[in-house]
Write an enzyme that holds these catalytic residues in place. Sequence first.
Site, PDB file in Angstrom:
ATOM      1  N   ASP A  84       0.831  -1.210   0.000  1.00  0.00           N
ATOM      2  CA  ASP A  84       0.000   0.000   0.000  1.00  0.00           C
ATOM      3  C   ASP A  84       0.867   1.262   0.000  1.00  0.00           C
ATOM      4  OD1 ASP A  84      -2.387   1.375  -0.028  1.00  0.00           O
ATOM      5  OD2 ASP A  84      -2.732   1.216   2.117  1.00  0.00           O
ATOM      6  N   TRP A 118       2.685   8.007  -2.408  1.00  0.00           N
ATOM      7  CA  TRP A 118       4.092   8.201  -2.813  1.00  0.00           C
ATOM      8  C   TRP A 118       4.134   9.107  -4.035  1.00  0.00           C
ATOM      9  CZ3 TRP A 118       7.039   7.384  -7.159  1.00  0.00           C
ATOM     10  CH2 TRP A 118       8.421   7.329  -7.013  1.00  0.00           C
ATOM     11  N   ARG A 171      -0.934   8.773 -10.148  1.00  0.00           N
ATOM     12  CA  ARG A 171      -0.956   7.537  -9.355  1.00  0.00           C
ATOM     13  C   ARG A 171      -0.243   6.374 -10.058  1.00  0.00           C
ATOM     14  NH1 ARG A 171      -4.240   7.356  -5.086  1.00  0.00           N
ATOM     15  NH2 ARG A 171      -4.385   5.111  -5.303  1.00  0.00           N
ATOM     16  N   HIS A 199       2.518   3.362  -8.975  1.00  0.00           N
ATOM     17  CA  HIS A 199       2.453   1.905  -9.172  1.00  0.00           C
ATOM     18  C   HIS A 199       3.690   1.403  -9.916  1.00  0.00           C
ATOM     19  CE1 HIS A 199      -1.449   1.920  -7.451  1.00  0.00           C
ATOM     20  NE2 HIS A 199      -2.062   2.493  -8.463  1.00  0.00           N
ATOM     21  N   THR A 233     -10.542  -7.304  -5.451  1.00  0.00           N
ATOM     22  CA  THR A 233     -11.864  -7.272  -6.097  1.00  0.00           C
ATOM     23  C   THR A 233     -12.477  -5.876  -5.974  1.00  0.00           C
ATOM     24  OG1 THR A 233     -12.714  -8.201  -4.023  1.00  0.00           O
ATOM     25  CG2 THR A 233     -12.474  -9.728  -5.845  1.00  0.00           C
ATOM     26  N   GLU A 234     -12.001  -5.083  -5.018  1.00  0.00           N
ATOM     27  CA  GLU A 234     -12.526  -3.718  -4.823  1.00  0.00           C
ATOM     28  C   GLU A 234     -11.801  -2.684  -5.694  1.00  0.00           C
ATOM     29  OE1 GLU A 234     -11.811  -5.767  -2.057  1.00  0.00           O
ATOM     30  OE2 GLU A 234     -13.951  -6.262  -1.980  1.00  0.00           O
ATOM     31  N   TRP A 290     -11.487  -2.403  -8.742  1.00  0.00           N
ATOM     32  CA  TRP A 290     -12.180  -2.022  -9.989  1.00  0.00           C
ATOM     33  C   TRP A 290     -12.869  -0.670  -9.844  1.00  0.00           C
ATOM     34  CZ3 TRP A 290     -10.802  -4.845 -14.011  1.00  0.00           C
ATOM     35  CH2 TRP A 290     -10.474  -6.182 -13.834  1.00  0.00           C
ATOM     36  N   LEU A 329      11.116 -20.786  -5.086  1.00  0.00           N
ATOM     37  CA  LEU A 329      10.132 -19.867  -4.489  1.00  0.00           C
ATOM     38  C   LEU A 329       8.793 -19.903  -5.238  1.00  0.00           C
ATOM     39  CD1 LEU A 329       9.509 -17.313  -2.638  1.00  0.00           C
ATOM     40  CD2 LEU A 329      10.351 -15.943  -4.557  1.00  0.00           C
ATOM     41  N   ARG A 349       2.276  -5.024   5.938  1.00  0.00           N
ATOM     42  CA  ARG A 349       1.502  -3.993   5.253  1.00  0.00           C
ATOM     43  C   ARG A 349       2.306  -2.699   5.272  1.00  0.00           C
ATOM     44  NH1 ARG A 349      -4.730  -2.778   4.576  1.00  0.00           N
ATOM     45  NH2 ARG A 349      -4.477  -0.863   3.393  1.00  0.00           N
ATOM     46  N   ARG A 374      -5.040  -2.675   8.853  1.00  0.00           N
ATOM     47  CA  ARG A 374      -6.167  -3.550   8.486  1.00  0.00           C
ATOM     48  C   ARG A 374      -5.710  -4.521   7.403  1.00  0.00           C
ATOM     49  NH1 ARG A 374      -8.233   1.666   7.006  1.00  0.00           N
ATOM     50  NH2 ARG A 374      -7.618   2.150   4.885  1.00  0.00           N
ATOM     51  N   SER A 394      -7.875  -5.585   4.812  1.00  0.00           N
ATOM     52  CA  SER A 394      -8.485  -5.234   3.531  1.00  0.00           C
ATOM     53  C   SER A 394      -8.859  -6.443   2.667  1.00  0.00           C
ATOM     54  CB  SER A 394      -7.557  -4.300   2.747  1.00  0.00           C
ATOM     55  OG  SER A 394      -7.296  -3.136   3.477  1.00  0.00           O
TER      56      SER A 394
HETATM   57  C1  FPP Z   1      -2.012   0.023  -3.311  1.00  0.00           C
HETATM   58  O1  FPP Z   1      -1.551   1.360  -3.208  1.00  0.00           O
HETATM   59  C2  FPP Z   1      -1.424  -0.621  -4.490  1.00  0.00           C
HETATM   60  C3  FPP Z   1      -2.136  -1.211  -5.498  1.00  0.00           C
HETATM   61  C4  FPP Z   1      -3.616  -1.276  -5.507  1.00  0.00           C
HETATM   62  C5  FPP Z   1      -1.475  -1.785  -6.696  1.00  0.00           C
HETATM   63  C6  FPP Z   1      -0.220  -2.565  -6.445  1.00  0.00           C
HETATM   64  C7  FPP Z   1       0.498  -2.718  -7.722  1.00  0.00           C
HETATM   65  C8  FPP Z   1       1.846  -2.729  -7.856  1.00  0.00           C
HETATM   66  C9  FPP Z   1       2.801  -2.726  -6.742  1.00  0.00           C
HETATM   67  C10 FPP Z   1       2.471  -2.718  -9.215  1.00  0.00           C
HETATM   68  C11 FPP Z   1       1.947  -3.758 -10.134  1.00  0.00           C
HETATM   69  C12 FPP Z   1       2.832  -4.902 -10.283  1.00  0.00           C
HETATM   70  C13 FPP Z   1       2.369  -6.092 -10.720  1.00  0.00           C
HETATM   71  C14 FPP Z   1       3.277  -7.235 -10.894  1.00  0.00           C
HETATM   72  C15 FPP Z   1       0.916  -6.258 -11.025  1.00  0.00           C
HETATM   73  P1  FPP Z   1      -2.620   2.539  -3.298  1.00  0.00           P
HETATM   74  O2  FPP Z   1      -2.781   2.902  -4.722  1.00  0.00           O
HETATM   75  O3  FPP Z   1      -3.871   2.137  -2.590  1.00  0.00           O
HETATM   76  O4  FPP Z   1      -1.872   3.688  -2.504  1.00  0.00           O
HETATM   77  P2  FPP Z   1      -2.565   4.841  -1.634  1.00  0.00           P
HETATM   78  O5  FPP Z   1      -3.183   4.165  -0.443  1.00  0.00           O
HETATM   79  O6  FPP Z   1      -1.392   5.687  -1.247  1.00  0.00           O
HETATM   80  O7  FPP Z   1      -3.543   5.556  -2.523  1.00  0.00           O
END
Ligand code: FPP
Length: 238
Positions: free
Chosen positions: A16, A21, A29, A33, A62-63, A65, A127, A184, A190, A192
Amino acid sequence: MLDKSRIPAHVAIIMDGNGRWAKERGMVRVQGHRAGMEALREIVKHSDILGVKYLTVYAFSTENWKRSLEEVSGIFKLLVLYVASELDELNRNNVRVNIIGDWSAVPEDARNSIKKALNTTENNTGLVFNIALNYGGRAEIVRSAKALAEKAAKGELDPAGITEDMFSETLYTGGMPDPDLIIRTGGEYRLSNFLTWQSAYSELVVTRLYWPDFTPQEYEKAIEEFQGRDRRFGGVKC
Ligand code: FPP
């Protein structure tokens, strides 16, 4: 100091903080990622180096989306990119890629990358790298309940004989140990909807760091914190 003889067999991570970041840097955003994908690359390698046997990461729930189309498609594009750039090395390192969640619903190019990653690594014995995609813990439990109910309806199973072990076997993680440690990032306390069944006795480590800032060194610190915990599984200390 990290005790290399007591590395958790199964580590699960809620990655998260990518959005925050990016925001702190005036970026969009998806750039967060992307930085998160780079952090993930290092953590997978380090899991292998440390001797973790199972690594499960929450890449898309699932959320998720509910997020903008731009962000959703950006995350799946990163998955395609990740597979294209990392699959050879994962395979060389004997890593077995596995997906947990209903990935039939993800975009086609991402599905093709997933198929390639699964096929290429299916016989690997190192792994196990579980990527949770379109995953929800409650949906997973309902899926298992349906599978068992269907067997019972066909007369193949006596409902009175259903055990916890039997139930566990029908989950996406069937045959794998439950996570010993769930990390986390991003500072929230949490789960989630992540590994709802499997987390019953997991140790939780929360760090305020955003996922893109989570380095192998921080990973070792989280494992050290885990090693300092007293796991009793409902019993008493011997
Ligand atoms: C949560 O941060 C992160 C995600 C929902 C996406 C995680 C995805 C990656 C680490 C990159 C994808 C890599 C692969 C291999 C699929 P957030 O967006 O909820 O952050 P915030 O809480 O600061 O808004």
